[in-house]
Enzyme design. Structure first.
Site, PDB file in Angstrom:
ATOM      1  N   LYS A 132       0.862  -1.186   0.000  1.00  0.00           N
ATOM      2  CA  LYS A 132       0.000   0.000   0.000  1.00  0.00           C
ATOM      3  C   LYS A 132       0.894   1.231   0.000  1.00  0.00           C
ATOM      4  O   LYS A 132       2.054   1.183   0.444  1.00  0.00           O
ATOM      5  CB  LYS A 132      -0.898   0.026   1.241  1.00  0.00           C
ATOM      6  CG  LYS A 132      -2.189   0.816   1.054  1.00  0.00           C
ATOM      7  CD  LYS A 132      -3.211   0.075   0.220  1.00  0.00           C
ATOM      8  CE  LYS A 132      -4.523   0.830   0.122  1.00  0.00           C
ATOM      9  NZ  LYS A 132      -5.528   0.085  -0.642  1.00  0.00           N
ATOM     10  N   ASP A 172      -6.844   4.395  -5.270  1.00  0.00           N
ATOM     11  CA  ASP A 172      -7.454   4.255  -3.947  1.00  0.00           C
ATOM     12  C   ASP A 172      -8.173   5.573  -3.687  1.00  0.00           C
ATOM     13  O   ASP A 172      -8.417   6.350  -4.624  1.00  0.00           O
ATOM     14  CB  ASP A 172      -6.388   3.960  -2.879  1.00  0.00           C
ATOM     15  CG  ASP A 172      -6.981   3.438  -1.572  1.00  0.00           C
ATOM     16  OD1 ASP A 172      -7.110   4.245  -0.634  1.00  0.00           O
ATOM     17  OD2 ASP A 172      -7.324   2.248  -1.497  1.00  0.00           O
TER      18      ASP A 172
END
Length: 453
Positions: A132, A172
């Site tokens: 991430k 995202d």
């Protein structure tokens, strides 16, 4: 009872050790506690995982990259943000996970997301590790040129750490088609390569059909399987959905297709409640509001008579049969969870990452409500990113029907694995336990096979 106490003691001891090594990272500690609480009993039954210290290794990122991102705004002033990439675990494939652009981004939040991503990606059945990244940059209120300058600066540093067989970031929160486009352009500029190094790309330059819809559609596909196990379906059910971005929009779209009535949408300022339901026609208006005009959800109440805007409120006080938290982490408090249970909600499927606080999850489970954690029910997005990687690697272009069918099949497979590992002696299904163990086993076995690395 003694065995249960032993497991709880081990969980408490392990989480305390992780907390001591990671101060000031409450979201990461919360994610670790949730997972470890589910899988510790299984680990204690399998000494090979203890001997190899698999849990201790899984909570440590393989690599943490943090860097400055300087860029110049439209006034000619220098701005500096902080960029991150957490490369958590690559035992089953290249790191895979989104890039979040939001003022709340910090090391602890990204470590929580990367840790969750390891299990989520494992559940998809595809060869993807977990990672991430992102920045505390806020694209809201910025011009296209400002966003471009930031994205180019961000990619200038990130480019040395990513690649189709190394790390494949995606979009995202705050990172949509515009941002992915700017980042990919800078990647090509610096490397001279047209490679599948980012997912969520435009259809004309390597993207996949169904990618925007995937997380929302996948969440509803998973909920469909949950209802089917109980001999039930969507027709005539009422549903509350939080958020109004990409995930929420396509959750609503698929719920409409299945015959449910969606009563709510929300943003950070409040919730709209529409007793008549958010029809497809109304949803198209919301898509234009949020995706094109970048407006606030409060405008919905001005546009559609009979609807209400509940300022400062979340959707969870609205009575419903089904609830879909699709906004952000920790948006469903213990009080919200109890309100849902008291109002007769029968199912909660998470479209966001860790949107329910631990006390809320406990309330759902004690009430016998069907609860799906995000690592299972919102895995459709990263699954379709994986399908985009497959298409890029093979220089292929699948139809929307092909991708949707593969997505649906993956979500069914995830549900089956959750049932396999989560079915309790009384026949009930603990989806959180099932998802965590199923995700763990695949990664843990790969780590065992590859030695101490």
């Amino acid at each position: 009872m003694a065995e249960c106490a032993c497991v709880q003691s081990k969980v408490k001891e392990f989480v305390a050790q992780v907390a001591a090594k990671n101060p000031g990272q409450p979201e990461f500690i919360q994610a670790v506690e949730e997972v470890i609480g589910s899988i510790m009993g299984y680990v204690l039954e399998h000494p090979q995982y203890q001997k190899a210290k698999i849990l201790e290794r899984m909570v440590e990122p393989e690599r943490v990259i943090m860097f400055r991102v300087p860029w110049v705004d439209d006034k000619g002033e220098l701005q500096i943000n902080r960029g991150y990439r957490i490369q958590m675990n690559s035992a089953i494939g290249p790191y895979k996970g989104g890039l979040r652009l939001h003022p709340s981004v910090n090391l602890g939040i990204l470590k929580f997301l990367a840790f969750e991503q390891v299990f989520k990606n494992s559940l998809t059945t595809l060869a993807m590790g977990g990672g991430k990244g992102g920045s505390d940059f806020d694209p809201k209120g910025k011009s296209d040129l400002e966003v471009m300058r930031f994205c180019q600066s961000f990619m200038t540093e990130l480019v040395r750490y990513i690649g189709p067989d190394v790390d494949v970031p995606a979009g995202d929160i705050g990172t949509g088609a515009r941002e992915i486009g700017f980042m990919y352009g800078q990647y090509r500029r610096m490397t001279g390569r047209f490679a599948g190094v980012l997912t969520g790309k435009g259809l004309e330059w390597g993207g996949s059909l169904i990618r925007p819809e995937a997380t929302g559609y996948g969440c509803v596909y998973f909920a469909k399987e949950m209802l089917a196990v109980r001999g039930d379906g969507f027709d005539g059910k009422t549903a509350t959905v939080s958020g109004s971005g990409n995930v929420a929009q396509y959750t609503v779209e698929k719920l409409n297709q299945y015959g449910a009535k969606v009563l709510t949408l929300s943003d950070s300022n409040g919730t709209i409640y529409d007793p008549a339901g958010v029809s497809q026609e109304k949803l198209e208006w919301v898509k234009d509001l949020k995706n094109v005009r970048r407006g606030r959800i409060s405008e919905y109440a001005d546009q559609f008579k009979g609807s209400q805007y509940l300022e400062g409120q979340r959707p969870w006080d609205v009575a419903c049969d089904l609830a879909f938290p699709c906004a952000t982490q920790n948006e469903v408090s213990a009080e919200n969870a109890q309100a849902l249970v008291n109002d007769g909600c029968k199912l909660v499927a998470e479209g966001a990452n860790m949107p329910t606080v631990p006390a809320g999850i406990e309330i759902f489970q004690k009430a016998g409500l069907a609860y799906a954690p995000g690592k299972a029910s919102n895995a459709g997005g990263v699954a379709t990113s994986g399908l985009e990687m497959c298409q890029n690697a093979g220089v292929l272009k699948w139809t929307a029907e092909d991708v949707d069918a593969k997505l649906h099949g993956i979500m069914i497979s995830i549900h089956e694995n959750c049932v396999k590992y989560g079915t309790q002696p009384d026949g009930s299904i603990d989806y959180m336990k099932g998802a965590n163990i199923a995700g763990f086993v695949k990664v843990a076995n790969a780590m065992l096979a590859q030695g101490v690395i």
